[in-house]
Motif scaffolding. Structure first.
Motif, PDB file in Angstrom:
ATOM      1  N   THR A  28       0.523  -0.940   0.162  1.00 53.54           N
ATOM      2  CA  THR A  28       0.152  -0.175   0.433  1.00 53.54           C
ATOM      3  C   THR A  28       0.659   0.793   0.117  1.00 53.54           C
ATOM      4  N   MET A  29       0.241   2.569  -0.523  1.00 56.73           N
ATOM      5  CA  MET A  29       1.638   3.934  -1.054  1.00 56.73           C
ATOM      6  C   MET A  29       0.708   4.881  -0.164  1.00 56.73           C
ATOM      7  N   ILE A  30       1.041   5.265   0.019  1.00 52.93           N
ATOM      8  CA  ILE A  30       0.230   6.520   0.647  1.00 52.93           C
ATOM      9  C   ILE A  30       1.299   8.033   0.208  1.00 52.93           C
TER      10      ILE A  30
ATOM     11  N   TYR B 125       4.625   1.534   1.966  1.00 55.00           N
ATOM     12  CA  TYR B 125       5.719   2.248   1.099  1.00 55.00           C
ATOM     13  C   TYR B 125       4.316   3.948   1.099  1.00 55.00           C
ATOM     14  N   HIS B 126       5.818   5.494   1.517  1.00 59.84           N
ATOM     15  CA  HIS B 126       5.636   5.837   2.239  1.00 59.84           C
ATOM     16  C   HIS B 126       5.838   6.915   1.704  1.00 59.84           C
ATOM     17  N   VAL B 127       5.745   8.399   0.780  1.00 65.37           N
ATOM     18  CA  VAL B 127       7.037   9.141   0.196  1.00 65.37           C
ATOM     19  C   VAL B 127       5.988  10.702   0.201  1.00 65.37           C
TER      20      VAL B 127
ATOM     21  N   PHE C 198       4.051  13.979  10.355  1.00 62.33           N
ATOM     22  CA  PHE C 198       3.450  12.274   9.221  1.00 62.33           C
ATOM     23  C   PHE C 198       4.051  11.446   9.722  1.00 62.33           C
ATOM     24  N   VAL C 199       5.440  11.124  10.539  1.00 64.96           N
ATOM     25  CA  VAL C 199       5.907   9.900  10.420  1.00 64.96           C
ATOM     26  C   VAL C 199       5.573   9.724  12.310  1.00 64.96           C
TER      27      VAL C 199
ATOM     28  N   PHE D 236      10.686   6.752   0.924  1.00 62.42           N
ATOM     29  CA  PHE D 236      11.362   7.421   0.630  1.00 62.42           C
ATOM     30  C   PHE D 236      11.566   8.682   1.094  1.00 62.42           C
ATOM     31  N   ILE D 237      13.386   8.403   2.034  1.00 59.73           N
ATOM     32  CA  ILE D 237      14.148   9.205   2.883  1.00 59.73           C
ATOM     33  C   ILE D 237      13.589  11.250   2.078  1.00 59.73           C
TER      34      ILE D 237
END
Length: 424
Positions: free
Chosen positions: A179-181, A234-236, A245-246, A263-264
């Motif tokens: 799942t991506m954000i 999966y987050h970016v 957010f984190v 992703f950093i």
């Protein structure tokens, strides 16, 4: 193809200038040039708006690279002058800044833009003005053919390359159901559009996609949308609220989180020791250039010293001022590419702008060096996009340790455009 003259000119010039010119007093370094007028580089910088943290460090990196180039004799014997204009991380203002570079400041090129929506708003105007426009953005907009022959991205890889290289690690190591954000604008859309086919090609599937407005300040209400059978999150995210957010992500999941690959961008300019980030221990991040020194790279050490960054990726003068290390190297490398291109083209002024573009289009191999500290690269003149190594790091004990380095070939994909067939 590789232009032997281009490569030879570039390398010999760098070696000669580095060896001799730095010992000369400032007044003597440019006396052999046809003109003492500076090469004017219009630096489009996100000093304000959601890109401000990046803008601050892009600025420091750009000034450090320009200083190094000038210490070695400049470009074609002429000093480099950086002319900075704030675009507010806004597409409309971005186009206005490009116009100021061309018509008000008399700049030779435009350079430095990061946020994708600003690139998309600015590049068409650069094309109309026939102003070489070197972006440091990561977006797939250049290589997709969406822009024009005057726009290039030779110093940093694009999202499509990055996710193509990362997908096999995600599916093969962390889990198959992803799942991506992502932020709901051009940069995030690049992730949305390219992650799914890359994960599927690697034997996994994307089971959820959650777009979030880039100006959002709280995120908890989005997290219930994450499917229960998610194996990898999966987050970016980008912007001033990334720390929130984190932290909220950790509060939501507690100890029952799925595997997490970020992703950093979600933590650029954020100290990993910040309260609330403890849950990130054991999670993974893509990094464009490893923030924490891995202790085995002389070129990285040289670059850190010049830009004023310590082994933890923070300012040497303020440990709490964490850099945007995974991206800002693109400014350093792009300026050295501009220098090499101008020297290969015999650039003397705006009349040689087309020759500059053609000289950069002729480049291919870029070995790792002080000019390219992030790693070796291959430039594709047809797509105006560079390809390079990608790094996957794991959070361990409050720092990022590289656990996988993807090859240049891992991130390559078929050409989608040939800018060299387009007219100027």
């Amino acid at each position: 193809m590789t232009d032997t003259k281009t490569t030879t000119t570039r390398r010999s010039a760098l070696k000669t200038l580095a060896g001799g010119a730095a010992a000369l007093p400032l007044w003597a370094r440019y006396t052999h040039a046809q003109t003492a007028e500076p090469i004017k580089i219009g630096f489009q910088v996100h000093s304000t708006g959601i890109g401000a943290a990046y803008g601050r460090w892009y600025g420091r990196t750009t000034e450090a690279a320009a200083a190094l180039i000038n210490e070695a004799g400049g470009i074609n014997g002429r000093p480099v002058e950086i002319i900075a204009e704030d675009d507010g991380t806004d597409p409309r203002r971005g186009a206005e800044v490009v116009e100021k570079f061309a018509n008000q400041h008399g700049c030779d090129i435009g350079f430095g833009t990061l946020f994708s929506h600003v690139v998309m708003g600015s590049a068409p105007r650069a094309g109309e003005l026939k102003l070489p426009y070197f972006v440091v953005s990561e977006g797939h907009h250049v290589a997709s053919g969406a822009l024009n022959r005057w726009t290039l991205q030779p110093g940093i890889t694009d999202v499509k390359s990055q996710v193509t290289a990362m997908a096999p690690f995600i599916s093969g190591t962390l889990g198959k159901k992803v799942t991506m954000i992502y932020p709901d604008y051009a940069f995030g859309h690049d992730h949305r559009d390219n992650l799914k086919p890359a994960i599927e090609a690697a034997g996994g599937e994307v089971i959820g996609m959650i777009p979030i407005p880039p100006t959002e300040t709280s995120f908890t209400r989005y997290f219930p949308q994450i499917p229960r059978d998610t194996e990898v999150l999966y987050h970016v995210m980008i912007g001033p609220a990334v720390l929130t957010f984190v932290k909220e992500l950790g509060e939501f999941f507690g100890p029952s989180a799925p595997a997490i690959f970020g992703f950093i961008d979600s933590l650029e300019a954020v100290d990993l020791s910040s309260p609330g980030l403890e849950f990130l221990d054991g999670t993974y991040f893509w990094e464009g250039m490893p923030r924490y020194s891995q202790g085995n790279n002389e070129y990285d050490a040289f670059y850190r010293e010049k830009v004023g960054v310590d082994d933890n990726g923070a300012s040497v003068s303020d440990p709490s001022d964490v850099s945007t290390y995974a991206h800002m190297f693109g400014c350093w490398e792009t300026l050295h590419i501009v220098k090499a291109g101008m020297e290969a083209a015999g650039y003397s002024g705006p009349g040689d702008r087309q020759a500059l573009i053609e000289a950069v289009e002729a480049m291919t191999d870029m070995p790792q060096s002080n000019e390219h500290p992030q790693g070796a690269k291959v430039f594709n003149g047809k797509t105006h996009q560079v390809f390079g190594h990608q790094y996957i790091s794991k959070v361990e004990g409050g720092r990022l340790n590289v656990v996988h380095t993807a090859s240049i070939e891992d991130g390559m994909y078929p050409d989608e455009v040939d800018y060299t067939t387009m007219s100027f």
